[in-house]
Design an enzyme around this catalytic site. Structure first.
Site, mmCIF file in Angstrom:
data_model
loop_
_atom_site.group_PDB
_atom_site.id
_atom_site.type_symbol
_atom_site.label_atom_id
_atom_site.label_comp_id
_atom_site.label_asym_id
_atom_site.label_seq_id
_atom_site.Cartn_x
_atom_site.Cartn_y
_atom_site.Cartn_z
ATOM 1 C CD GLU A 133 -2.954 -1.127 2.295
ATOM 2 O OE1 GLU A 133 -4.123 -1.471 2.048
ATOM 3 O OE2 GLU A 133 -2.567 -0.762 3.424
ATOM 4 C CG ASP A 164 -7.826 -5.458 4.638
ATOM 5 O OD1 ASP A 164 -7.315 -5.698 5.745
ATOM 6 O OD2 ASP A 164 -8.041 -4.305 4.232
ATOM 7 C CD GLU A 187 -10.277 -1.592 7.733
ATOM 8 O OE1 GLU A 187 -9.984 -1.097 6.628
ATOM 9 O OE2 GLU A 187 -9.451 -2.249 8.430
#
Length: 744
Positions: free
Chosen positions: A334, A408, A436
């Site tokens: 990332e 993820d 999340e």
């Protein structure tokens, strides 16, 4: 002033109500006296109102009968207090026993009657030494709790090899009391199965928490090192109570400044608070730190100047913090810098840092969460592709930190294929405690079943029984260095985690970090009893509700193996139509691949062949659509909408049914909670009632937006009996959320 006004108004209203009910008007003096009495009562109630701060360490008085029975086993406390850890152990026991039993528990040097609690190690307590208990296999952190006798007096002994083991055992004894377990004939032997049990804080130096939904960072860097917030001590107590022994203080998207002298002094201060509770501090480090704060022109791990810089930095840290744990590293993922910037491998980068830490006993936790926008291969394959060839090439003090699934932290993922695929390298589990992708702070989603599901999955890497738990605890491949990490959900909210039920995820993580084969239901049962009530009429329905909650989230968000269907950037709410991200693998359309004819990501041997990364028996199962568990169906296969499931439903019919069932489950949880009104304190009851209302509305939004979008592609009618979405697709597509918490 406002609070005082509210209390005075409430008292005045009660005086007026008294006059109305009795038909009597009190004289001025009497009215004033009654008002003052009521005001004192209201102040007392306000002072003792529950707000979630105490977490599961609520040492409130036990019911009279239970307290009386427990007092027979805790007449006095015999515990050393020579070291900081012995002192906090004694303080915790005093606090817990006094609170639970409703009276002061004297501390003495030796039992003179039945019922003493004796705590210590053979070296700290002559009484424990005299008992000659078998503590050889307990290690540093393990403990015994045993009913025995000393000089003819019945006692309860908490014994360990080390002070921190005695602390853990003391918390276990208090848990028995809190959950109203019998204290007769105790014979408990506990030792953790994992050496490193770590919380990863994604906290930035400016106080923002990435993917945090409980306020700002608890670390007040601006006021450190001079002001040590008492909350730090309560944080340490909570972690020690569930066996967590490490804290990574800063975000994996690290800032190099954390390694400067200014911040290392602050880290030293935090380490001093956490140390008595057996908690080591770790730091996330930026790979380019030698350039950013060291004045070098390169961060090449094979450059001697770079190696020297990291050695000197490690020496500097350990001079300040002798028990510093080590480094956590996110590299070449990332956009983060890493060894590949210099055409080196992850092993080259990790080993350079490991060599710098090794003289001090430190470890490197190197994250395997890597993917690149330059790599067009299936994102689910990239970590395995990069790390599998490096098996056996890492130093002995390196752990690879591997996320539970290959994408993820989704509501449901198959286990990461790296587990079982790198027998020569210790692998460290990485779970996400902060939600999340599971409804932020307001959705009830107990993650114990998710953690248990992953840990109990059989990789079949070395035949039947090669579970993920046995991979990470070292059993499968005989590794001594073992560990687990959980991305923390902690913030400055008074209740720590944004809701009372989110505390259960922190708690469950700690308990499973200690014992990866524990039952998530048993853990939930303990948590409910310690946090709310021991009343079976409350405990049973709440535990049942918790155990169903994660599956409900999967149903209304990502059923049948769908994944990554949330809005871009903020990850709040559904956006299956989104194709606008700066890179394809950040967009939902990349993952669901839906069109007029079908839906799902083909990872079979005819697609990306991600199945080949699993052990052959597992790969064959995932490759065969008829044998793939339906929970992972669309993860591994692209199928026509008309595909028939084992139930006889078409894929489209089943998707609609799952979405709807998820909403119905939330409605059911909400109804369950409504029947519990009056069984716990009003403040926490009302907050959860409100949050369940939010969850029901947002579950309906997820259901309706997802169905509206997929229906716009396939043109199929809804199955009979199912309600259409409340709004047209254009309405859902128009919603934007630039200011939701936890934004990247």
């Amino acid at each position: 002033m406002l609070a005082l006004t509210v209390l005075l108004t409430s008292a005045a209203k009660r005086v007026a109500a008294f006059a109305d009910a009795t038909g009597r008007r009190l004289p001025t003096r009497g009215a004033t006296r009654l008002c003052l009495c009521l005001l004192c009562g209201l102040f007392a109630a306000a002072a003792h109102a529950e707000d979630g701060y105490e977490l599961w360490l609520r040492y409130h008085p036990l019911p009279a009968a239970q307290a009386e029975a427990a007092r027979l086993h805790a007449t006095v406390l015999v515990a050393p207090s020579s070291t900081p850890t012995q002192q906090v152990t004694r303080q915790e026991l005093q606090r817990g026993l006094d609170g639970l039993l409703g009276r002061a528990t004297p501390s003495v040097d030796a039992p003179s009657a039945d019922g003493a609690v004796v705590v210590g190690t053979p070296s700290s307590s002559p009484l424990v030494a005299r008992l000659k208990l078998d503590t050889a296999r307990l290690g540093k952190d393990g403990y015994l709790i045993r009913s025995t006798s000393i000089d003819g007096h019945a006692v309860t002994v908490v014994a360990a090899n080390d002070d921190v083991g005695a602390l853990y055992g003391s918390f276990h004894l208090l848990r028995l009391l809190q959950t109203e377990q019998p204290l007769e004939h105790l014979d408990i032997r506990e030792a953790p199965k994992l050496e490193l049990r770590v919380l990863d804080h994604w906290d930035n130096l400016n106080g923002h928490v990435e993917r945090g939904y409980a306020g700002n960072s608890i670390w007040d860097w601006q006021k450190l090192p001079d002001w040590l917030d008492p909350r730090y001590t309560d944080y340490a107590r909570a972690n020690a109570s569930i066996g967590i022994n490490g804290a990574v203080l800063n975000n994996v998207n690290a800032q190099a400044a954390i390694l400067t002298p200014l911040y290392l002094e602050k880290v030293k201060a935090l380490a001093g608070v956490l140390r008595p509770y057996g908690i080591r501090v770790y730091l996330s480090v930026k790979f380019s730190a030698p350039i950013e704060i060291g004045g070098l022109k390169t961060a090449d791990p094979l450059d001697p100047q770079v190696q020297r810089w990291w050695h000197n930095k490690a020496d500097e840290i350990y001079r300040l913090i002798p028990d510093f744990g080590g480094f956590l590293v996110k590299a070449n993922s990332e956009g983060q810098p890493g060894p590949q910037d210099y055409h080196r491998t992850h092993a080259d980068g990790a080993n350079m840092l490991a060599d710098a830490l090794a003289p001090h006993g430190g470890v490197v936790m190197w994250r395997a969460f890597v993917y690149s926008q330059e790599n067009n291969d299936d994102r689910a394959k990239q970590a395995y592709t990069e790390f599998k060839p490096l098996d056996g090439k890492f130093r002995a003090n390196v752990l690879l930190q591997v996320k539970n699934g290959p994408i993820d932290f989704q509501p449901r993922e198959p286990f990461n294929p790296l587990f079982g695929a790198m027998p020569k390298t210790p692998l460290m589990m990485e779970f996400q405690i902060t939600k999340e992708y599971l409804g932020f702070a307001t959705h009830l989603a107990y993650l114990g079943p998710l953690f248990e599901e992953t840990l109990s999955t059989d990789t079949l890497a070395k035949g039947k029984g090669s579970t993920v738990a046995k991979v990470i605890d070292g059993q499968l491949d005989h590794h001594a260095l073992t560990g687990i990490a959980g991305v923390a959900n902690i913030g400055t909210d008074r209740d720590w985690t944004g809701s009372d039920f989110n505390q259960a995820n922190w708690y469950a993580y700690g308990r499973l970090a200690w014992n990866p084969t524990a039952s998530s239901r048993d853990i939930a049962n303990d948590w409910v009893r310690m946090t709310f009530s021991n009343d079976e009429a409350f405990v049973r329905p709440v535990v049942d509700m918790m155990m169903r909650s994660r599956e409900a989230v999967v149903d209304y968000m990502t059923p049948l193996g769908l994944h990554h269907q949330m809005g871009h950037g903020h990850h709040y709410g559904p956006a299956p139509w989104d194709a606008s991200g700066p890179r394809a693998d950040w967009t939902p359309v990349y993952y669901h691949r839906a069109d007029h004819d079908g839906i799902g990501f083909d990872r079979s041997s005819t697609g990306s062949n991600a199945v080949a990364q699993y052990a052959p028996i597992v790969a064959a199962q995932f490759d065969d659509v008829s044998r793939t568990p339906e929970a992972y169906l669309l993860w591994f296969h692209h199928l026509p909408w008309s595909y028939r499931l084992h139930s006889g439903q078409t894929l489209w019919e089943s998707l609609v049914a799952h979405y709807t069932h998820g909403v119905d489950e939330v409605a059911s949880m909400r109804a369950t909670w409504s029947r519990l009104d009056g069984m716990i304190d009003d403040a926490r009851y009302r907050k959860e009632a409100a949050f369940l209302g939010i969850q029901q509305k947002e579950a309906q939004w997820w259901r309706d937006a997802s169905i509206a979008y997929f229906q716009s592609l396939n043109g199929l009618p809804l199955p009979a009996g199912y309600q259409p979405p409340a709004h047209p697709l254009s309405y859902y597509e128009s919603l934007t959320f630039p200011y939701v918490p936890g934004y990247q």
